[in-house]
Design a protein around this motif. Structure first.
Motif, PDB file in Angstrom:
ATOM      1  N   SER A 267       0.790  -1.062   0.130  1.00 20.66           N
ATOM      2  CA  SER A 267       0.000   0.105  -0.058  1.00 20.66           C
ATOM      3  C   SER A 267       0.746   1.358  -0.043  1.00 20.66           C
ATOM      4  CB  SER A 267      -0.883  -0.022   1.260  1.00 20.66           C
ATOM      5  OG  SER A 267      -1.492   1.258   1.385  1.00 20.66           O
ATOM      6  N   GLN A 456      -6.352   9.981  -2.367  1.00 18.12           N
ATOM      7  CA  GLN A 456      -5.832  10.220  -3.436  1.00 18.12           C
ATOM      8  C   GLN A 456      -5.026  11.479  -3.620  1.00 18.12           C
ATOM      9  OE1 GLN A 456      -8.712   9.825  -6.581  1.00 18.12           O
ATOM     10  NE2 GLN A 456      -9.270   7.472  -6.362  1.00 18.12           N
ATOM     11  N   VAL A 459      -2.500   5.687  -3.263  1.00 18.17           N
ATOM     12  CA  VAL A 459      -3.513   4.144  -3.555  1.00 18.17           C
ATOM     13  C   VAL A 459      -2.982   3.434  -2.635  1.00 18.17           C
ATOM     14  CG1 VAL A 459      -3.735   4.916  -5.896  1.00 18.17           C
ATOM     15  CG2 VAL A 459      -2.017   3.618  -5.523  1.00 18.17           C
ATOM     16  N   SER A 460      -4.029   2.516  -2.292  1.00 17.54           N
ATOM     17  CA  SER A 460      -4.034   1.240  -1.462  1.00 17.54           C
ATOM     18  C   SER A 460      -3.104   0.295  -1.958  1.00 17.54           C
ATOM     19  CB  SER A 460      -5.253   1.050  -0.937  1.00 17.54           C
ATOM     20  OG  SER A 460      -5.412  -0.079   0.119  1.00 17.54           O
ATOM     21  N   LYS A 465      -7.140  -2.368  -3.911  1.00 19.32           N
ATOM     22  CA  LYS A 465      -7.681  -1.914  -4.989  1.00 19.32           C
ATOM     23  C   LYS A 465      -8.715  -2.727  -5.801  1.00 19.32           C
ATOM     24  CE  LYS A 465      -3.613  -0.437  -6.711  1.00 19.32           C
ATOM     25  NZ  LYS A 465      -2.666   0.025  -7.715  1.00 19.32           N
ATOM     26  N   GLN A 469     -12.199  -1.512  -6.638  1.00 14.61           N
ATOM     27  CA  GLN A 469     -12.900  -1.348  -7.749  1.00 14.61           C
ATOM     28  C   GLN A 469     -14.284  -2.115  -7.912  1.00 14.61           C
ATOM     29  OE1 GLN A 469     -10.017  -3.109 -10.298  1.00 14.61           O
ATOM     30  NE2 GLN A 469      -8.607  -1.186 -10.240  1.00 14.61           N
TER      31      GLN A 469
END
Length: 502
Positions: A267, A456, A459-460, A465, A469
């Protein structure tokens, strides 16, 4: 599995994977031919009792407190029919087709072990209903979980007589109409067969298994949500260091810590605050391995108990063909199922309670360093304020539902059945509890996703992610207030469908 895709049942050898597959699928069922001899010998042992004029409970006597009443041989068949009809006294909404499918499987599995004194043709009728997806309509309420699940299993059994209702092709119809449509003749019960069908823990076990399978999906989703919340709140992954957990030695704790490390690995957000001055995170973040690990351990214990019970012979009396004896005992008492269900209830409630605390953390600007209630222009926007209230309401409701059902008992049958398990209620409430906690975890997933988006351009992790999504395919970022109920439900559906499974 056979080449035709039918599941071949070897009685007494169901695995948890088998049970999970049957619960969520609709494949055909067939018996291993090797069990036929044991079934036939068991039925012949009962027939011999009648021929010899011996008096045996459940074969040629009344039931419960009426066990001392002898029944002439020419009325034995009518005795079994009346037993099924009189016990069909359940109430409430019908059980789902998925649960009834499991009940049918479990009943066939128990009877086909050859200790119940029931003929193959009766077992074959149950298999015929299973394979035709013809599900007897079983009211959900009316069992105390001792002497077996009498009322619900009576509704299952009455369908074999052409009495009651059956759900076929999505339509509920009279059982006689459904049997005609399927060219299945109603069965005439012989000695002990009605009692063999009615006694047993198959309903409470099927309900508990459904609760278990849904809890597994809830658990995985809550781990994902917890990891996302760690990143969104700029939490530390130091508490998940394996050295900490090896020193305690609790297997669930070790497994959960490993999963959290995997989810958070790589991350950018974590890397951005490695040298920050925060010493310790709140418990809802850093004690996840301890709390969720304990939940994982009792989920595993419940799974072991329920797998054993799924393979158990739990009717009464039991027929031992090798000695010609028919012994009366109490395998129908569902205390193991009640305890397993109560353990699952504790796990479900705690999963939701911990998740609610993380939602509270994320929405508190002083704790999360994110905008108040995770939205721009707080004040004009309320953001996740009331979504958290919903989470709190559901977590509180589950605390009440988590009270152990197994500690309650009410005597029945004129005090002959003076201690009961309440296993059926214990198991049935699990689905309501999972629904509640899944809504709570859905709220956390939305809140954590909002928090990650607000971090942001950082980002992880690659793993998180993917889950972010998935959430964003169903629910967009919350830029201004909107109705959130549908958003929550959308993510809850993904949770219970297994989309966040690890």
């Amino acid at each position: 599995m056979t080449d035709k895709g039918a599941f071949t049942l070897s009685p007494g050898h169901l695995t948890l994977d088998d049970l999970r597959t049957v619960w969520q699928g609709d494949q055909a069922l067939q018996l291993d031919p090797g069990c036929a001899e044991a079934i036939d010998r068991s039925a012949e042992t009962v027939a011999t009792v009648l021929r010899e004029g011996r008096t045996v409970y459940g074969v040629n006597t009344g039931f419960g407190v009426l066990a001392k009443t002898s029944i002439p041989n020419d009325q034995v068949s009518e005795l079994q029919r009346r037993l099924v009809l009189s016990h069909s006294s359940g109430v409430g909404a019908p059980l789902s087709n998925a649960v009834v499918r499991l009940i049918l499987l479990l009943k066939v599995n128990a009877l086909a072990r050859g200790f119940s004194g029931i003929r193959r043709e009766v077992i074959d009728r149950l298999i015929a209903l299973f394979n035709a997806r013809a599900y007897p309509v079983i009211p959900a309420k009316g069992s105390v979980g001792a002497s077996g699940d009498l009322a619900p299993l009576a509704h299952l059994s009455s369908a074999l007589l052409g009495v009651g209702e059956i759900s076929l092709d999505g339509r509920v119809m009279a059982a006689s109409e459904a049997l005609d449509a399927l060219d299945i003749a109603p069965v005439d019960l012989d000695a002990k067969e009605g009692l063999a069908l009615l006694n047993g823990t198959q309903v409470s076990t099927a309900l508990a298994l459904e609760g278990l399978f849904r809890t597994e999906r809830l658990f995985d989703s809550a781990l994902v949500a917890g990891a996302m919340s760690v990143d969104a709140a700029l939490g530390s992954d130091t508490p998940f260091d394996p050295r900490i957990h090896e020193l305690r030695g609790q297997p669930g704790q070790i497994e959960v810590a490993a999963q959290l490390r995997r989810l958070l690995a790589g991350s950018e957000i974590r890397g951005s605050h490695l040298e920050c001055d925060r010493v310790q995170d709140p418990y809802s973040l850093r004690c996840q391995p301890q709390v969720m690990g304990a939940a994982l351990d009792i989920i595993g214990q419940a799974a072991q108990t329920l797998t054993r019970e799924a393979n158990a012979v739990s009717d009464n009396p039991l027929v031992f063909s090798d000695s010609g004896e028919i012994l009366s005992g109490g395998n129908f008492h569902a205390e193991p199922v009640a305890f397993a269900a109560d353990m699952l209830a504790l796990a479900i409630a705690e999963i939701g309670a911990l998740s609610e605390r993380r939602v509270a953390l994320l929405t508190d600007a002083a704790m999360s360093s994110l905008p108040a209630f995770l939205v721009a222009e707080p004040g004009l926007n309320s953001g996740f304020m009331i979504a958290h209230v919903t989470a709190a309401a559901l977590a509180s409701e589950n605390k009440g539902l988590a009270h152990p059902a197994s500690v309650d008992s009410l005597p029945t049958s004129a005090n002959q059945e003076d201690h009961v398990s309440m296993a059926t209620h214990a198991a049935r409430r699990l689905s309501d509890m999972v629904e509640n906690s899944a809504h709570v975890v859905a709220i956390e997933l939305l809140a954590a996703a909002q928090g990650l988006d607000l971090r942001q351009p950082l980002v992880s992790s690659p793993e998180l992610k993917k889950h972010l999504q998935l959430i964003r395919k169903s629910v967009p970022f919350l830029d201004n207030d909107r109705q959130m109920g549908k958003d929550i439900v959308s993510i809850q559906i993904l949770i219970l469908s297994g989309d966040f499974c690890l």
